[in-house]
Design a protein around this motif. Structure first.
Motif: not given
Length: 555
Positions: A331, A334, A340
């Motif tokens: 992750h 984003a 993200d």
């Protein structure tokens, strides 16, 4: 991983024969089989799916990746390579910065503050739970290089203990057009890499080390720094908690650095120009101090390299190595649409899938005289951690490993008339590639942008440091469809919009013709290495030649 934008002039100078996608000549490769693009498509799509969450070490994405690779190699009939196990443990510490303050500079004409994310990134390699840098005096140390063999020491006469050093990225002569100069001219040396900058700052005792981001010498924009340096970071574990490292390391935008220097009554551009000259003396930013604080969420874990073995039939104690990194960023920052997950489809699901496709082709073709090792390493995106650990703890001795190939981000832009060899001319493996290229009517070209230091940015470097000759090349940009104009456009689009970002995703519309041609090159080189009785070496005078000669002499 690296992304390349080749110089058009370097490609236009090529004289290229008609391209053939036939398999490499059988004179050296003996039996031959074609790597499967269907295998590539299937695995790249799966590895880069959201279900794998960006394949960050120490996550569910790693578990899924390891299980998939072990199953794929097992189905092919390969053997677990590490004493009956598919895996080699790589001890890591995951460090996630929390409650990060702004990086503030006080004591100058005007206070300067850099916000975490858009203007600066900060972290640590230590396992301290809280970092609080207070009123740390600032010193500009130019390129932060201490190279006695070159008569260059940016730290000469300095005591930087407790201080914050501000450092420029790349080498002092990166703008040189040729390849001659104190640091190889335009070609970056390891002294130019950010990894070295932090290592040397730590050796000097600096409390903090901040690199000034500049897009051209860094070879990527601030968006790459921001996505790569925020969120969970990984470092190699150590008994002392990496106590010898600087408390804080990070980057700052060039605009904020300019404001900092102006606050100290200095001109950043003038200081950058001065730092390029031999004899440069570090410049204290008199009266100006740095302040930053953050908490660290720590988690120790063992990530894993995947080690698969295809035993040789007559000389099984001699090995050929294929490597690629399976990890990506997980992750990350984003995208505007809220996505993200940095899926890492090109970087490096393509290279990971290639390991399986090449193993599959070699199984179909039948065993070779030498054993073949398929190594998927962890932690490349965190500084080559998995390959570095393997280099220091090889499952198969380097003295008995012939050499190999490294695969990182295969080109899905289509078939090119050339490939770009990273480190061309360094080893005798170039001749193996040239023979495989000749069968396709293609050519090898040197790096058109050697100032970007790509040789030090993928896993082959970890093995080269231990003397092992490794070949690393990338798909060229002189595309059969569209020439260099199309090739440059594809490379620029990837670097700007996908590299180390959430949009490096699988695309069913990719052109796989270039991937297939390049896979055949890897197959041809590896197959020849696995059937010959030769031991290719680094060329005379190369920096790794002495290490290799010593290693082989003591085998």
């Amino acid at each position: 991983m690296r992304s390349s934008i080749a110089a058009i002039a370097a490609i236009l100078a090529l004289s290229t024969p008609a391209i053939s996608t036939a398999a490499p000549a059988k004179s050296a490769a003996a039996n031959s089989a074609e790597p499967s693009i269907e295998t590539m498509k299937r695995l790249v799509k799966e590895l880069s799916s959201d279900a794998f969450e960006g394949r960050a070490p120490g996550t569910a994405g790693e578990e899924k990746t390891l299980a998939l690779l072990a199953a794929e190699f097992g189905k092919l009939g390969l053997k677990p390579g590490n004493k009956g196990s598919w895996f080699q443990d790589v001890p890591l510490v995951e460090i996630t910065a929390k409650n990060v303050s702004a990086l503030s500079f006080s004591g100058g004409k005007t206070p300067v503050t850099a916000a975490y994310g858009p203007e600066m990134v900060i972290g640590t390699r230590t396992t301290e739970k809280h970092i609080d840098l207070k009123n740390s005096p600032i010193v500009f140390v130019g390129y932060g290089i201490n190279a006695p063999e070159k008569g260059w020491n940016d730290y000469a006469g300095l005591d930087v203990k407790g201080k914050t050093v501000v450092i420029l990225v790349n080498d002092p002569d990166y703008e040189t057009q040729g390849l001659t100069g104190p640091f190889n001219g335009r070609a970056m040396t390891y002294y130019g890499r950010w990894t070295y900058k932090y290592e040397e700052a730590a050796r000097q005792g600096a409390a903090a080390a901040i690199i000034v981001h500049d897009t051209v010498p860094a070879a990527y924009g601030w968006n790459v720094v921001q996505s790569s340096w925020t969120g969970a970071q990984h470092v190699a574990d150590s008994a002392d908690g990496n106590a010898g490292q600087s408390s804080a390391i990070g980057w700052v935008t060039k605009d904020k650095a300019a404001a900092l220097f102006a606050s100290a009554g200095l001109d950043l551009d003038a200081q950058m120009a001065a730092a390029k000259q031999k004899g440069f003396k570090a410049v204290p930013l008199t009266g100006v101090t740095a302040n930053v604080s953050f908490d660290n969420e720590l988690r120790k874990h063992s990530s894993k390299n995947v080690v698969a073995l295809l035993p040789g039939k007559t000389r099984p104690d001699e090995y050929v190595l294929y490597s690629a990194h399976w990890d990506h960023l997980g992750h990350c920052q984003a995208a505007p649409d809220g996505d993200d997950i940095c899926n890492g489809a090109v970087d490096n699901a393509t290279g990971t899938a290639a390991l399986v496709a090449l193993a599959e082709a070699n199984v179909k073709a039948g065993p070779t005289d030498r054993s073949q090792v398929f190594l998927a390493v962890t932690g490349e995106e965190s500084g080559l951690l998995g390959s570095d650990y393997y280099g220091k703890n090889p499952v198969f001795p380097f003295a008995r490993t012939v050499g190999g190939v490294n695969m990182d981000a295969l080109s899905v832009a289509g078939l090119a008339r050339n490939v770009v060899v990273i480190g061309k001319g360094k080893s005798q493996l170039d001749a193996y590639l040239d023979r495989a290229l000749a069968a396709q009517g293609r050519v090898a070209t040197t790096e058109p942008t050697p100032e970007k230091g790509y040789y030090y940015r993928s896993d082959h470097f970890s093995f080269a440091k231990h003397g092992l000759p490794m070949l690393y090349f990338e798909g060229g940009e002189d595309l059969v469809k569209g020439g260099t104009t199309a090739g440059m456009a594809a490379a620029e689009d990837y670097t700007k919009n996908r590299y180390h970002g959430p949009k490096d995703e699988y695309d069913p519309n990719w052109d796989w013709t270039g991937v297939l041609a390049d896979l055949k090159l890897y197959y041809g080189v590896g197959r020849e290495l696995a059937t010959t009785s030769d031991w290719p070496n680094w060329v005379e005078g190369d920096e790794f030649r002495t290490i290799r000669d010593k290693d082989r002499a003591g085998k």
